[in-house]
Scaffold this active site. Structure first.
Site, mmCIF file in Angstrom:
data_model
loop_
_atom_site.group_PDB
_atom_site.id
_atom_site.type_symbol
_atom_site.label_atom_id
_atom_site.label_comp_id
_atom_site.label_asym_id
_atom_site.label_seq_id
_atom_site.Cartn_x
_atom_site.Cartn_y
_atom_site.Cartn_z
ATOM 1 N N SER A 167 37.468 43.045 46.158
ATOM 2 C CA SER A 167 38.225 41.854 46.541
ATOM 3 C C SER A 167 37.586 41.269 47.797
ATOM 4 C CB SER A 167 39.695 42.216 46.756
ATOM 5 O OG SER A 167 40.462 41.096 47.133
ATOM 6 N N TYR A 181 39.851 30.662 46.272
ATOM 7 C CA TYR A 181 39.220 31.983 46.369
ATOM 8 C C TYR A 181 40.261 33.056 46.674
ATOM 9 C CZ TYR A 181 36.076 35.618 48.176
ATOM 10 O OH TYR A 181 35.400 36.800 48.405
ATOM 11 N N LYS A 185 41.448 36.479 44.509
ATOM 12 C CA LYS A 185 41.258 37.814 45.061
ATOM 13 C C LYS A 185 42.596 38.530 45.288
ATOM 14 C CE LYS A 185 36.741 38.017 45.355
ATOM 15 N NZ LYS A 185 35.958 39.029 44.606
#
Length: 320
Positions: A167, A181, A185
């Protein structure tokens, strides 16, 4: 209050000693790494090869895979080790099970899966096209899920395996410019927690790695278009080498740690966000219990500093 603080400090010190882990020999293991042609993925593949494992790397570009294979082969522990490459877009490839079967046919059962394939886009929320949100989900989240679904049944059948999802610190705390993003994650953590609950009885461990900014080709591209606010906020965690991140991640995977971090800030964030995450160490649990309040205060101060940075950046842009 002083008693709890002192106890927290002692727990931190013990934890830092405990985190060294033990040395592993992967002579009879087979490590599959997605995104293994560059960056952190390649560094993990090289580290696994140095420890004696057979290594399979999966990425899109065959040219980069061939170059990566040469680097991995130069680091193997002995000439009997296998290094395999497969070209695939794991975000939508329906033949991943065939790749896994072929890899196991040539190099033995896959005992370690490192989901490292991913990409990053950084822009303000209202300036981020919906296609970019979809791309982040497809590559960073669904790509890892696809490969894991191809490997898990075989690990469950053998009742042995280790699975890791790479991650980011932005997968623990939402950062300016990282709405797409961070979302992708963050999703990995939720999936990993549920998966660990399902596979624990099959002697399969799950690890989620939360690296900070890492000196990779992907980071070099990403920083070209970062908003100045994101650059200033990210600077506080420092820039780490892919090799250091790979070594720490693989060590934590082999030690069956659920949350893997590097650097003090990364460890602090993982500890602060560990409320419902699995742990296999009583020492780690004690550290989490007695530092929860301190680290919550530290997170509050950090967020205030972020607010100050964001307010200051428009003046910086005007000056430039």
């Amino acid at each position: 209050m002083i008693y709890y603080f002192a106890l927290g400090v002692i727990c931190v010190a013990v934890s830092l000693l405990y985190r060294k882990g033990r040395t592993f020999n992967l002579k009879n293991d087979h490590c599959l790494v997605t995104g293994g042609s560059s960056g952190i993925g390649l560094a993990i593949a090289i580290q696994a090869a140095k420890m004696g494992a057979n290594v399979t790397i999966v990425a899109r570009s065959q040219e980069r895979l061939d170059a990566a294979k040469g680097k991995i082969c130069s680091e193997v522990q002995n000439s009997q080790q296998k290094v395999l490459t497969f070209s695939s877009d794991i975000s939508d490839d329906t033949n991943l099970k065939d790749i896994v079967i072929e890899a196991e046919k040539q190099a033995g059962p896959i005992t370690i899966l490192i989901n490292c394939a991913g990409t990053s886009l950084c822009s303000r929320f209202e300036e981020t096209p919906m296609e970019d949100f979809k791309k982040m989900i497809n590559v960073n989240f669904l790509g890892s899920i696809n490969m894991t679904q191809a490997v898990v049944p075989l690990m469950k059948e053998r009742k042995h395996g280790r699975i890791a999802f790479v991650s980011s610190l932005a997968g623990l705390i939402g950062i300016y410019g990282y709405s797409a993003y961070s979302g992708s994650k963050f999703a990995l953590l939720g999936a990993a927690e549920a998966l660990q609950m399902e596979v624990k009885s099959y002697n399969i461990s799950v690890t989620v790695s939360f690296p900070p900014d890492t000196d990779t080709p992907g980071f070099a591209e990403e920083i070209k278009n970062k908003p100045i606010e994101t650059v200033r906020i990210s600077e506080s965690a420092g820039l780490y080498s892919a090799e250091d991140v790979a070594t720490k991640t693989l060590n934590d995977v082999l030690n069956k740690k659920f949350m893997s971090s590097i650097g003090f800030e990364g460890w602090m964030m993982c500890t602060a966000c560990s409320a419902s995450t699995p742990t296999n160490s009583f020492v780690e649990l004690l550290v989490q219990i007695f530092t929860a309040g301190i680290f919550r205060l530290a997170a509050f101060v950090y967020l205030k500093q972020c607010d100050y940075t964001i307010k200051k950046c428009p003046r910086e842009r005007s000056t430039e």
